[in-house]
Design a protein around this motif. Structure first.
Motif, PDB file in Angstrom:
ATOM      1  N   GLU A  70       1.161  -0.848  -0.092  1.00 39.07           N
ATOM      2  CA  GLU A  70      -0.163   0.161  -0.174  1.00 39.07           C
ATOM      3  C   GLU A  70       1.183   1.463   0.050  1.00 39.07           C
ATOM      4  O   GLU A  70       0.369   2.293   0.263  1.00 39.07           O
ATOM      5  N   ASN A  71       2.275   0.967  -0.131  1.00 36.67           N
ATOM      6  CA  ASN A  71       2.959   2.428  -0.313  1.00 36.67           C
ATOM      7  C   ASN A  71       3.538   2.845  -2.071  1.00 36.67           C
ATOM      8  O   ASN A  71       4.274   1.664  -2.405  1.00 36.67           O
ATOM      9  N   ILE A  72       3.024   3.576  -1.931  1.00 36.11           N
ATOM     10  CA  ILE A  72       3.481   4.237  -3.632  1.00 36.11           C
ATOM     11  C   ILE A  72       5.057   5.015  -3.257  1.00 36.11           C
ATOM     12  O   ILE A  72       5.212   5.865  -2.697  1.00 36.11           O
ATOM     13  N   TYR A  73       5.902   4.518  -4.338  1.00 34.97           N
ATOM     14  CA  TYR A  73       7.489   4.107  -3.369  1.00 34.97           C
ATOM     15  C   TYR A  73       7.591   5.393  -4.624  1.00 34.97           C
ATOM     16  O   TYR A  73       8.886   5.789  -4.240  1.00 34.97           O
ATOM     17  N   GLU A  74       7.042   5.582  -5.685  1.00 33.14           N
ATOM     18  CA  GLU A  74       7.251   6.415  -6.758  1.00 33.14           C
ATOM     19  C   GLU A  74       6.459   7.355  -7.634  1.00 33.14           C
ATOM     20  O   GLU A  74       5.617   5.893  -8.455  1.00 33.14           O
ATOM     21  N   ASN A  75       6.198   7.824  -7.550  1.00 34.04           N
ATOM     22  CA  ASN A  75       4.617   8.509  -8.166  1.00 34.04           C
ATOM     23  C   ASN A  75       5.229   9.123  -9.973  1.00 34.04           C
ATOM     24  O   ASN A  75       6.487   8.832 -10.198  1.00 34.04           O
ATOM     25  N   LYS A  76       4.598   8.929 -10.957  1.00 32.49           N
ATOM     26  CA  LYS A  76       4.335   9.326 -12.314  1.00 32.49           C
ATOM     27  C   LYS A  76       3.809  10.040 -13.002  1.00 32.49           C
ATOM     28  O   LYS A  76       3.104  11.115 -12.069  1.00 32.49           O
ATOM     29  N   ILE A  77       4.375  10.498 -13.745  1.00 37.10           N
ATOM     30  CA  ILE A  77       3.937  12.384 -14.813  1.00 37.10           C
ATOM     31  C   ILE A  77       4.004  11.731 -16.292  1.00 37.10           C
ATOM     32  O   ILE A  77       3.023  12.360 -16.624  1.00 37.10           O
TER      33      ILE A  77
END
Length: 529
Positions: A288-295
């Motif tokens: 449940e942890n998003i360790y890198e967002n995206k664009i």
């Protein structure tokens, strides 16, 4: 050999599915009556249902994400007006692996020409507008004649289709997929028997089957009568007795929704579904942890590959600058000038191709600048217009069908289930459904501030539809999954295509293997003796 292998594998999978759909006897944990037995009333339950996507679709496991959370600053446009960032949950669903291609659309046109050879209006209305390639100061005339039909572009995304045409394609595709399932599994007359062999068509009048084009809606209402060799046995004692002398179809029935065999309708994805699928955060998530967002639909801040074997190659089909559509001769940066084949580049972490660039894609939503300030946090969507099947005979429940054998849909008469007395009173008074529509039936303006709808000048109305994704004719800022623009639903361009989605029913978790689970206990069997 490859085709033989594919068909053999397909036949095996169909046989396995058929066996899995055959109901076995079970007992109600509330009444003790046995299911799937004629002597107990013939109530049938498929307790071996296994869901799966329709052709062309991949599974998208839903979850929470920040709608518009990947938004980047666009010159001259404030992010507050661009879209409202809001935590949102999307249900699990299915989505097309690729954009709908020219060949896919030509299949649609061929079906129309084959089944309605004299209905020129129907065929004409579904033709893409190939004149979208014409521009006053560009020599694009070759694409007007060639882009849709020439085999050089057969795997390229169809363009020049309006939102309305895309919606009709989804409905047509639903019927073709369900017809294939029913005919190939023997619930209806097989295609081989229907069309004959060696070029000789079978005589439909001698086999007691409907000759009208198949429609899922008409079939589910019992108004498309066609039973095949594997038609489901009708365990209702009254129907079984009445059908004893009814010929080859005696004691059988049409497939019902309760059998879990028919696929859900193909449709355009909602804006929230499309953005969630494009981001593909499943590849950047653990516990449940998003360790890198995206664009973008890929990881990282750049638009080119960092892998050694493909270093520097552009990851999507877009316009690098105002005049650079494909790079320098001998070293083309994205391998495309206009559109490219629908399976070009790398898929994102959900397995979806071209969720950035190539063509923009229609989504289902009506456009409002600030939709997500007010939209629900679960499956947000703007554009609901509730409809019901128009009843032709209240006594039998038969619905009215149009000339294409599809149920006629009318605006919903009530926001809730009417009482029997209310329905009979309306029928006795001769009030048509269309005259009993309540304001609740149209939610497109729900919670809209007046300033969003009206002003001295506005291009936004209830027929403004959202499109997303960026295209071959857009610069990189439009590749961001949060980017959104709008166009009238009856208009089309050379840089807008679409892909379909389908609702996933049941539990949201797609694969439970290896994941912690609470053990489900079965009901204790009831014993009457």
């Amino acid at each position: 050999m490859k085709n033989i292998y594919i068909y053999t594998l397909g036949s095996f999978l169909m046989a396995v599915t058929l066996l899995s759909c055959k109901p076995k006897s079970a007992v109600s944990d509330k009444t003790g009556m046995a299911y799937n037995k004629q002597e107990y009333g013939g109530f049938q339950v498929n307790n071996k249902f296994k869901r799966g996507p329709g052709p062309g679709l991949v599974e998208i496991e839903g979850g929470v994400f920040v709608m518009s959370g990947s938004a980047i600053a666009i010159p001259g446009q404030e992010l507050s007006e661009y879209n409202h960032k809001r935590e949102t949950t999307v249900s699990s669903f299915y989505m097309d692996e690729t954009e709908v291609s020219n060949t896919n659309w030509l299949e649609y046109l061929n079906w129309i020409r084959t089944n309605f050879p004299t209905d020129y209006e129907y065929y004409y209305n579904e033709l893409p507008d190939t004149l979208v390639w014409r521009r006053p100061l560009s020599y694009n005339e070759p694409y007007v004649d060639n882009y849709l039909r020439h085999p050089a572009y057969q795997d390229y995304p169809v363009v020049g289709v309006s939102w309305e045409q895309a919606e009709r394609y989804c409905a047509w595709r639903t019927d073709r997929v369900n017809e294939l399932l029913l005919r190939e599994r023997g619930y209806m007359t097989s295609f081989r028997d229907l069309n004959g062999s060696n070029g000789t068509a079978a005589n439909a009048t001698t086999t007691n089957r409907s000759t009208a084009p198949f429609s899922t809606g008409a079939y589910l209402t019992g108004q498309h009568d066609d039973r095949g060799k594997n038609a489901i046995k009708d365990l209702n004692p009254a129907n079984a007795a009445a059908g004893q002398n009814a010929g080859a179809n005696s004691g059988t029935r049409n497939v019902r929704l309760e059998d879990g065999i028919l696929k859900q309708p193909y449709r355009l994805p909602t804006e929230a579904e499309w953005e969630y699928a494009a981001l593909g955060l499943i590849g950047n998530t653990q516990y449940e942890n998003i360790y890198e967002n995206k664009i973008y639909p890929w990881s990282g801040l750049g638009v080119s590959s960092a892998k050694k074997s493909t270093r520097g190659m552009i990851l999507a089909n877009f316009k690098r600058s105002k005049g650079d559509y494909m790079g320098v001769g001998g070293s083309l940066n994205d391998k495309g000038g206009l559109t490219v084949a629908v399976r070009s580049y790398l898929p994102n972490d959900f397995g979806l191709y071209n969720m950035a660039g190539n063509v923009n894609e229609w989504v289902a939503d009506v456009y409002r600048a600030k939709t997500f300030e007010a939209a629900d946090a679960f499956n947000p969507y703007r554009g609901n217009f509730y409809t019901d099947k128009k009843v032709a005979d209240p006594a039998t429940g038969r619905v009215e069908l149009d000339k294409y054998n599809r149920p006629v849909m009318v605006a919903a008469a009530s926001p809730r289930k009417q009482t029997w007395a209310e329905k009979q009173a309306a029928a006795a008074a001769g009030v048509p459904d269309s005259a009993r529509v309540t304001a609740y039936a149209d939610q497109r303006g729900y919670r809209d501030p007046a300033t969003d709808l009206y002003g001295e000048t506005t291009l936004i109305n209830d027929k403004s539809r959202v499109y997303k994704g960026g295209s071959w004719d857009d610069q990189a800022m439009w590749l961001n999954p949060a980017a959104r623009r709008f166009l009238q639903q009856d208009q089309s361009t050379a840089d807008i295509g679409f892909r379909c989605a389908m609702t996933m029913l049941g539990a949201p978790e797609i694969r439970s293997t290896g994941k912690p689970q609470f053990k489900q206990r079965q009901a204790k069997p009831f014993r009457s003796r």
